[in-house]
Write a protein that holds these residues in place. Structure first.
Motif, PDB file in Angstrom:
ATOM      1  N   THR A   1       0.849  -1.211   0.000  1.00  0.00           N
ATOM      2  CA  THR A   1       0.000   0.000   0.000  1.00  0.00           C
ATOM      3  C   THR A   1       0.876   1.249   0.000  1.00  0.00           C
ATOM      4  OG1 THR A   1      -0.109   0.325   2.402  1.00  0.00           O
ATOM      5  CG2 THR A   1      -1.674  -1.245   1.457  1.00  0.00           C
ATOM      6  N   ARG A   2       0.225   2.350  -0.206  1.00  0.00           N
ATOM      7  CA  ARG A   2       0.904   3.645  -0.097  1.00  0.00           C
ATOM      8  C   ARG A   2       0.395   4.391   1.129  1.00  0.00           C
ATOM      9  NH1 ARG A   2       1.995   6.082  -6.012  1.00  0.00           N
ATOM     10  NH2 ARG A   2       2.720   4.148  -6.945  1.00  0.00           N
ATOM     11  N   TRP A   3      -0.170   3.629   2.063  1.00  0.00           N
ATOM     12  CA  TRP A   3      -0.680   4.244   3.285  1.00  0.00           C
ATOM     13  C   TRP A   3       0.456   4.899   4.046  1.00  0.00           C
ATOM     14  CZ3 TRP A   3      -4.086  -0.196   5.712  1.00  0.00           C
ATOM     15  CH2 TRP A   3      -5.152  -0.456   4.860  1.00  0.00           C
ATOM     16  N   PRO A   4       0.192   6.019   4.687  1.00  0.00           N
ATOM     17  CA  PRO A   4       1.238   6.631   5.526  1.00  0.00           C
ATOM     18  C   PRO A   4       1.545   5.714   6.721  1.00  0.00           C
ATOM     19  CG  PRO A   4      -0.834   7.852   5.699  1.00  0.00           C
ATOM     20  CD  PRO A   4      -1.037   6.790   4.657  1.00  0.00           C
ATOM     21  N   LEU A   5       2.764   5.835   7.209  1.00  0.00           N
ATOM     22  CA  LEU A   5       3.225   4.972   8.300  1.00  0.00           C
ATOM     23  C   LEU A   5       2.292   4.979   9.509  1.00  0.00           C
ATOM     24  CD1 LEU A   5       5.306   3.004   9.412  1.00  0.00           C
ATOM     25  CD2 LEU A   5       6.674   4.978  10.154  1.00  0.00           C
ATOM     26  N   PRO A   6       1.798   6.142   9.984  1.00  0.00           N
ATOM     27  CA  PRO A   6       0.889   6.086  11.143  1.00  0.00           C
ATOM     28  C   PRO A   6      -0.362   5.239  10.887  1.00  0.00           C
ATOM     29  CG  PRO A   6       1.670   8.324  10.810  1.00  0.00           C
ATOM     30  CD  PRO A   6       2.123   7.524   9.619  1.00  0.00           C
ATOM     31  N   LEU A   7      -0.909   5.304   9.690  1.00  0.00           N
ATOM     32  CA  LEU A   7      -2.089   4.506   9.356  1.00  0.00           C
ATOM     33  C   LEU A   7      -1.737   3.019   9.329  1.00  0.00           C
ATOM     34  CD1 LEU A   7      -5.052   4.308   8.602  1.00  0.00           C
ATOM     35  CD2 LEU A   7      -4.399   4.707   6.212  1.00  0.00           C
ATOM     36  N   ARG A   8      -0.580   2.687   8.762  1.00  0.00           N
ATOM     37  CA  ARG A   8      -0.136   1.282   8.736  1.00  0.00           C
ATOM     38  C   ARG A   8       0.060   0.763  10.156  1.00  0.00           C
ATOM     39  NH1 ARG A   8       3.795   3.052   4.655  1.00  0.00           N
ATOM     40  NH2 ARG A   8       5.387   2.574   6.201  1.00  0.00           N
ATOM     41  N   ARG A   9       0.616   1.586  11.029  1.00  0.00           N
ATOM     42  CA  ARG A   9       0.824   1.166  12.424  1.00  0.00           C
ATOM     43  C   ARG A   9      -0.501   0.916  13.135  1.00  0.00           C
ATOM     44  NH1 ARG A   9       5.851   5.094  14.276  1.00  0.00           N
ATOM     45  NH2 ARG A   9       7.477   3.803  13.329  1.00  0.00           N
ATOM     46  N   TRP A  10      -1.473   1.811  12.932  1.00  0.00           N
ATOM     47  CA  TRP A  10      -2.786   1.619  13.557  1.00  0.00           C
ATOM     48  C   TRP A  10      -3.492   0.389  12.987  1.00  0.00           C
ATOM     49  CZ3 TRP A  10      -4.535   3.088  17.995  1.00  0.00           C
ATOM     50  CH2 TRP A  10      -4.032   4.246  18.589  1.00  0.00           C
ATOM     51  N   ALA A  11      -3.354   0.159  11.691  1.00  0.00           N
ATOM     52  CA  ALA A  11      -3.962  -1.029  11.080  1.00  0.00           C
ATOM     53  C   ALA A  11      -3.328  -2.305  11.648  1.00  0.00           C
ATOM     54  CB  ALA A  11      -3.803  -0.984   9.559  1.00  0.00           C
ATOM     55  N   THR A  12      -2.034  -2.279  11.818  1.00  0.00           N
ATOM     56  CA  THR A  12      -1.322  -3.418  12.409  1.00  0.00           C
ATOM     57  C   THR A  12      -1.792  -3.666  13.840  1.00  0.00           C
ATOM     58  OG1 THR A  12       0.609  -3.110  11.004  1.00  0.00           O
ATOM     59  CG2 THR A  12       0.975  -4.207  13.102  1.00  0.00           C
ATOM     60  N   THR A  13      -1.942  -2.600  14.603  1.00  0.00           N
ATOM     61  CA  THR A  13      -2.423  -2.725  15.987  1.00  0.00           C
ATOM     62  C   THR A  13      -3.829  -3.310  16.009  1.00  0.00           C
ATOM     63  OG1 THR A  13      -1.025  -0.902  16.719  1.00  0.00           O
ATOM     64  CG2 THR A  13      -2.945  -1.426  18.093  1.00  0.00           C
ATOM     65  N   ALA A  14      -4.695  -2.815  15.138  1.00  0.00           N
ATOM     66  CA  ALA A  14      -6.072  -3.334  15.071  1.00  0.00           C
ATOM     67  C   ALA A  14      -6.081  -4.815  14.706  1.00  0.00           C
ATOM     68  CB  ALA A  14      -6.889  -2.527  14.069  1.00  0.00           C
ATOM     69  N   LEU A  15      -5.241  -5.206  13.768  1.00  0.00           N
ATOM     70  CA  LEU A  15      -5.157  -6.610  13.379  1.00  0.00           C
ATOM     71  C   LEU A  15      -4.678  -7.467  14.549  1.00  0.00           C
ATOM     72  CD1 LEU A  15      -5.307  -8.798  11.187  1.00  0.00           C
ATOM     73  CD2 LEU A  15      -2.914  -8.270  10.667  1.00  0.00           C
ATOM     74  N   GLY A  16      -3.662  -6.993  15.253  1.00  0.00           N
ATOM     75  CA  GLY A  16      -3.163  -7.732  16.409  1.00  0.00           C
ATOM     76  C   GLY A  16      -4.227  -7.910  17.480  1.00  0.00           C
ATOM     77  N   LEU A  17      -4.944  -6.844  17.786  1.00  0.00           N
ATOM     78  CA  LEU A  17      -6.014  -6.923  18.794  1.00  0.00           C
ATOM     79  C   LEU A  17      -7.134  -7.860  18.338  1.00  0.00           C
ATOM     80  CD1 LEU A  17      -6.219  -3.172  19.852  1.00  0.00           C
ATOM     81  CD2 LEU A  17      -5.294  -5.072  21.208  1.00  0.00           C
ATOM     82  N   ALA A  18      -7.481  -7.800  17.062  1.00  0.00           N
ATOM     83  CA  ALA A  18      -8.544  -8.660  16.541  1.00  0.00           C
ATOM     84  C   ALA A  18      -8.140 -10.132  16.550  1.00  0.00           C
ATOM     85  CB  ALA A  18      -8.910  -8.223  15.119  1.00  0.00           C
ATOM     86  N   ALA A  19      -6.852 -10.402  16.429  1.00  0.00           N
ATOM     87  CA  ALA A  19      -6.383 -11.790  16.386  1.00  0.00           C
ATOM     88  C   ALA A  19      -6.378 -12.458  17.765  1.00  0.00           C
ATOM     89  CB  ALA A  19      -4.985 -11.842  15.781  1.00  0.00           C
TER      90      ALA A  19
END
Length: 162
Positions: free
Chosen positions: A110-128
């Motif tokens: 993706t071309r998402w900015p780093l802060p958005l990628r970090r929040w998406a990663t955090t959300a994925l981790g919490l959901a898992a």
């Protein structure tokens, strides 16, 4: 432990303290590493308290039969090893690797900015977290039943006080 008696480490909100390290790992890309390590402290305190509680319960159940003192040690060791694997080591490694891989993949795909990628990663981790609990618990049961528990001959949970 009687059927009506609740185990505070398994049947109440206290059980969620064992998941603190998974939450810490989920937030690793957003918080200082000291916060992640503090989450491990919380989870380790939970594991230790549960093991001590199971030892006390086993000791109280065998006050009339000192020959059963070995069961106290078994209860403590079994609980500590099981919780250490199922609540701390394996889930935190799983969430850590999932979050690291997702952050790298989001950066590559993706071309998402780093802060958005970090929040998406955090959300994925919490959901898992809720998805990994049962398979890890069952795997640790199998591992313990196939190894350590053979030494003291009690499959399944550690010997329960009568």
């Amino acid at each position: 432990m009687g059927a009506a008696e609740r185990d505070p480490y398994r049947d109440t909100w206290v059980r969620y303290l064992g998941y603190a390290n998974e939450v810490g790992e989920s937030f690793r890309s957003l918080v200082p590493v000291q916060v992640v390590w503090a989450s491990y402290g919380v989870a380790t305190a939970y594991v230790t308290a549960d093991a001590i509680d199971k030892g006390r319960r086993a000791a109280a159940a065998h006050t009339r039969d000192p020959a059963q003192a070995t069961r106290v040690g078994v209860a403590v060791v079994d609980t500590f090893v099981w919780q250490g694997l199922a609540s701390v080591a394996i889930p935190s490694f799983t969430i850590n690797r999932l979050c690291a891989a997702s952050l790298a993949l989001l950066g590559a795909l993706t071309r998402w900015p780093l802060p958005l990628r970090r929040w998406a990663t955090t959300a994925l981790g919490l959901a898992a977290i809720p998805l990994i609990i049962t398979p890890i618990d069952r795997s640790v049961d199998f591992l313990m039943d196939s190894s350590l528990r053979k030494l003291y001959g009690v499959p399944g949970e550690p010997p329960a006080p009568h």
